[in-house]
Motif scaffolding. Structure first.
Motif, PDB file in Angstrom:
ATOM      1  N   ILE A 170       0.856  -1.285  -0.062  1.00 15.75           N
ATOM      2  CA  ILE A 170      -0.054   0.182   0.062  1.00 15.75           C
ATOM      3  C   ILE A 170       0.739   1.288   0.085  1.00 15.75           C
ATOM      4  CG2 ILE A 170      -0.187   0.258   2.489  1.00 15.75           C
ATOM      5  CD1 ILE A 170      -3.391   0.654   0.411  1.00 15.75           C
ATOM      6  N   ASN A 171       1.978   0.938   0.710  1.00 18.61           N
ATOM      7  CA  ASN A 171       2.856   2.294   0.882  1.00 18.61           C
ATOM      8  C   ASN A 171       3.615   2.731  -0.483  1.00 18.61           C
ATOM      9  OD1 ASN A 171       3.621   0.060   3.025  1.00 18.61           O
ATOM     10  ND2 ASN A 171       2.808   1.974   4.112  1.00 18.61           N
ATOM     11  N   ARG A 172       3.527   1.745  -1.335  1.00 16.13           N
ATOM     12  CA  ARG A 172       4.476   1.789  -2.562  1.00 16.13           C
ATOM     13  C   ARG A 172       4.246   2.976  -3.537  1.00 16.13           C
ATOM     14  NH1 ARG A 172       5.912  -1.993  -7.720  1.00 16.13           N
ATOM     15  NH2 ARG A 172       8.159  -1.750  -7.493  1.00 16.13           N
ATOM     16  N   ASN A 173       5.267   3.739  -3.984  1.00 10.77           N
ATOM     17  CA  ASN A 173       5.110   5.058  -4.619  1.00 10.77           C
ATOM     18  C   ASN A 173       4.366   6.096  -3.856  1.00 10.77           C
ATOM     19  OD1 ASN A 173       6.688   4.040  -6.550  1.00 10.77           O
ATOM     20  ND2 ASN A 173       4.845   3.275  -7.610  1.00 10.77           N
ATOM     21  N   ARG A 174       4.243   5.963  -2.452  1.00 14.65           N
ATOM     22  CA  ARG A 174       3.744   7.129  -1.793  1.00 14.65           C
ATOM     23  C   ARG A 174       4.523   7.706  -0.725  1.00 14.65           C
ATOM     24  NH1 ARG A 174      -2.161   4.665   0.299  1.00 14.65           N
ATOM     25  NH2 ARG A 174      -2.903   4.009  -1.505  1.00 14.65           N
ATOM     26  N   GLU A 216      13.268  11.408  12.758  1.00 10.29           N
ATOM     27  CA  GLU A 216      11.834  11.132  11.516  1.00 10.29           C
ATOM     28  C   GLU A 216      12.217  11.774  10.444  1.00 10.29           C
ATOM     29  OE1 GLU A 216       8.737  12.410  14.242  1.00 10.29           O
ATOM     30  OE2 GLU A 216       8.142  13.560  12.344  1.00 10.29           O
ATOM     31  N   TYR A 217      11.826  11.343   9.295  1.00 11.76           N
ATOM     32  CA  TYR A 217      11.919  12.162   7.926  1.00 11.76           C
ATOM     33  C   TYR A 217      10.801  11.607   6.987  1.00 11.76           C
ATOM     34  CZ  TYR A 217      14.502   7.673   6.724  1.00 11.76           C
ATOM     35  OH  TYR A 217      14.673   6.475   6.568  1.00 11.76           O
ATOM     36  N   ILE A 218      10.675  12.176   5.991  1.00 12.26           N
ATOM     37  CA  ILE A 218       9.681  11.985   4.779  1.00 12.26           C
ATOM     38  C   ILE A 218      10.397  11.444   3.709  1.00 12.26           C
ATOM     39  CG2 ILE A 218       7.799  12.925   3.549  1.00 12.26           C
ATOM     40  CD1 ILE A 218       6.949  14.562   6.049  1.00 12.26           C
ATOM     41  N   GLY A 219       9.768  10.677   2.953  1.00 16.51           N
ATOM     42  CA  GLY A 219      10.390  10.085   1.644  1.00 16.51           C
ATOM     43  C   GLY A 219       9.435   9.304   0.972  1.00 16.51           C
ATOM     44  N   LEU A 220       9.756   8.973  -0.347  1.00 13.43           N
ATOM     45  CA  LEU A 220       8.894   8.134  -0.904  1.00 13.43           C
ATOM     46  C   LEU A 220       9.421   6.622  -1.180  1.00 13.43           C
ATOM     47  CD1 LEU A 220       6.985   8.713  -3.578  1.00 13.43           C
ATOM     48  CD2 LEU A 220       8.867   8.484  -5.208  1.00 13.43           C
ATOM     49  N   ALA A 221       8.330   5.876  -0.599  1.00  7.68           N
ATOM     50  CA  ALA A 221       8.532   4.507  -0.459  1.00  7.68           C
ATOM     51  C   ALA A 221       8.699   3.714  -1.715  1.00  7.68           C
ATOM     52  CB  ALA A 221       7.402   3.986   0.267  1.00  7.68           C
ATOM     53  N   LEU A 222       9.899   3.120  -2.076  1.00  9.58           N
ATOM     54  CA  LEU A 222       9.960   2.650  -3.324  1.00  9.58           C
ATOM     55  C   LEU A 222       9.648   0.959  -3.398  1.00  9.58           C
ATOM     56  CD1 LEU A 222      13.451   4.073  -4.156  1.00  9.58           C
ATOM     57  CD2 LEU A 222      11.424   5.009  -4.914  1.00  9.58           C
ATOM     58  N   GLY A 223       9.754   0.395  -2.307  1.00 10.44           N
ATOM     59  CA  GLY A 223       9.331  -1.023  -2.401  1.00 10.44           C
ATOM     60  C   GLY A 223      10.591  -1.699  -1.271  1.00 10.44           C
ATOM     61  N   GLY A 263      13.889  -7.840   2.910  1.00 10.18           N
ATOM     62  CA  GLY A 263      12.679  -7.272   3.533  1.00 10.18           C
ATOM     63  C   GLY A 263      12.765  -5.702   4.069  1.00 10.18           C
ATOM     64  N   ALA A 264      13.871  -5.230   3.929  1.00  7.49           N
ATOM     65  CA  ALA A 264      13.908  -3.617   4.224  1.00  7.49           C
ATOM     66  C   ALA A 264      12.951  -2.838   3.300  1.00  7.49           C
ATOM     67  CB  ALA A 264      15.432  -3.348   4.203  1.00  7.49           C
ATOM     68  N   LEU A 265      12.631  -1.930   3.773  1.00  2.00           N
ATOM     69  CA  LEU A 265      11.882  -0.823   2.850  1.00  2.00           C
ATOM     70  C   LEU A 265      12.997   0.050   2.394  1.00  2.00           C
ATOM     71  CD1 LEU A 265       9.053  -0.062   2.059  1.00  2.00           C
ATOM     72  CD2 LEU A 265       8.925   1.338   3.906  1.00  2.00           C
ATOM     73  N   LEU A 266      12.808   0.338   1.015  1.00  2.00           N
ATOM     74  CA  LEU A 266      13.629   1.307   0.267  1.00  2.00           C
ATOM     75  C   LEU A 266      13.028   2.780   0.129  1.00  2.00           C
ATOM     76  CD1 LEU A 266      15.152  -0.971  -2.398  1.00  2.00           C
ATOM     77  CD2 LEU A 266      16.090  -0.358  -0.008  1.00  2.00           C
ATOM     78  N   VAL A 267      13.557   3.908   0.910  1.00  4.36           N
ATOM     79  CA  VAL A 267      12.738   5.014   0.936  1.00  4.36           C
ATOM     80  C   VAL A 267      13.727   5.916   0.337  1.00  4.36           C
ATOM     81  CG1 VAL A 267      11.938   6.942   2.507  1.00  4.36           C
ATOM     82  CG2 VAL A 267      11.476   4.418   2.774  1.00  4.36           C
ATOM     83  N   GLN A 268      13.165   6.524  -0.611  1.00  2.00           N
ATOM     84  CA  GLN A 268      14.113   7.879  -1.309  1.00  2.00           C
ATOM     85  C   GLN A 268      13.596   9.084  -0.625  1.00  2.00           C
ATOM     86  OE1 GLN A 268      13.780   8.026  -5.764  1.00  2.00           O
ATOM     87  NE2 GLN A 268      13.408  10.143  -5.292  1.00  2.00           N
ATOM     88  N   THR A 269      14.781  10.001  -0.427  1.00  2.00           N
ATOM     89  CA  THR A 269      14.576  11.237   0.413  1.00  2.00           C
ATOM     90  C   THR A 269      15.641  12.012   0.247  1.00  2.00           C
ATOM     91  OG1 THR A 269      14.134  11.996   2.712  1.00  2.00           O
ATOM     92  CG2 THR A 269      15.848  10.440   2.508  1.00  2.00           C
TER      93      THR A 269
END
Ligand code: ATP
Ligand code: BTN
Length: 261
Positions: free
Chosen positions: A204-208, A218-225, A230-236
């Protein structure tokens, strides 16, 4: 009604009317060899547990409160990946049985229309740094009609979403079948290489935009997948020595909480 058609997973069921927590019972049973694949089921839990010591709310007779016991020969540090394997299996099972679209909220929740229908709690028991057993607790709000006030906005059930009573046995059977399949794939190399694509399609988080809330940052970023661990890749964006740079963070489960923004 679908029956259990797996080779091992969920073939043996230990059934209770009422327990404190199926995870606690499972951890106890899992100390004895021979319980690999056994499923502990209860109609009611008096002290259901969530992650990080949180409470899991259960109602009697209308949910699926269960814990799968595994006694696998895997490395301890790989155990948390089983939470994601399970999320994939539960999500597929829910889709198959209800015909509705559910999604995975990384790492351990299943959601429908933005609300949580299922939570997964993986725990393990070790002895002399060796793995005794892994227990995977799965709580599915199946036929629940209502929730306490504090959960009204964030929780839902399959019945509330589908306007139909769901057959709990069929759903359990389906989840066990998917789990066995995804678990076999996982065991080969003890990674999620073969699950990444399927998992990310259900994420559900993908590309969001997501907010990653850790203990001290804490930070905000784009969830890539997810990646194969099993780690979540987040672009920030980060400022490194005065320079703005786009970086990809590898977020491990357990240490953070992911919120939508
Ligand atoms: P995060 O994963 O972002 O830290 P979370 O709310 O998903 O947050 P978990 O520890 O995974 O946290 O789940 C526990 C939470 O689930 C509880 O704090 C409660 O808010 C919620 N919860 C408890 N019982 C239920 C239920 N039966 N159905 C849905 N949600 C529930
Ligand atoms: C979470 O979302 O934090 C995980 C919730 C896990 C709930 C299930 S219900 C069956 C098993 N027994 C428990 O006490 N917890 C898990």
């Amino acid at each position: 009604e679908e029956q259990i058609t797996t080779k091992c997973i969920g073939k043996k069921v230990v059934y209770f009317n009422e327990v404190d927590s199926t995870n606690v019972i499972a951890k106890q049973l899992g100390k004895t060899p021979g319980y690999h694949g056994t499923l502990v089921l209860a109609e009611q839990q008096n002290a259901g547990r969530g992650r990080l010591g949180r409470k899991w709310s259960t109602s009697k007779g209308d949910g699926i409160w269960m814990t799968l016991i595994l006694q696998p020969q895997i490395r301890i540090e790989h155990a948390s990946m089983l939470t994601l394997v399970t999320a994939l299996a539960v999500n597929q099972g829910i889709r198959k049985v209800t015909g509705l679209n559910s999604f995975i909220k990384w790492p351990n929740d299943i959601v429908m229309n933005g609300k949580k229908v299922c939570g997964i709690l993986t725990e393990m028991s070790t002895i002399n740094e060796k793995l005794e057993c892994i227990v995977i607790g799965i709580g599915i709000n199946a036929n629940r009609d209502s929730f306490p006030d504090e959960l009204k906005n964030t929780a839902t059930s399959l019945k509330l979403e589908s306007k139909k009573e769901i057959d709990r046995v069929s759903l359990i059977a389906s989840v066990m079948k998917y789990f066995e399949m995804y678990y076999e794939m996982f065991k080969k190399e003890e990674n999620l290489k073969e699950h990444v694509k399927d998992y990310n399609e259900m994420l559900i988080n993908r590309n969001r935009q997501v907010k990653i809330v850790g203990n001290d940052s804490e930070y905000i970023g784009l969830a890539l997948g997810i990646n194969e661990t099993g780690a979540l890749l987040v672009q920030t964006d980060e400022t490194i020595r005065g320079e703005r740079k786009t970086v990809i963070k590898t977020v491990m489960s357990g240490e953070v909480s992911v919120r939508g923004v």
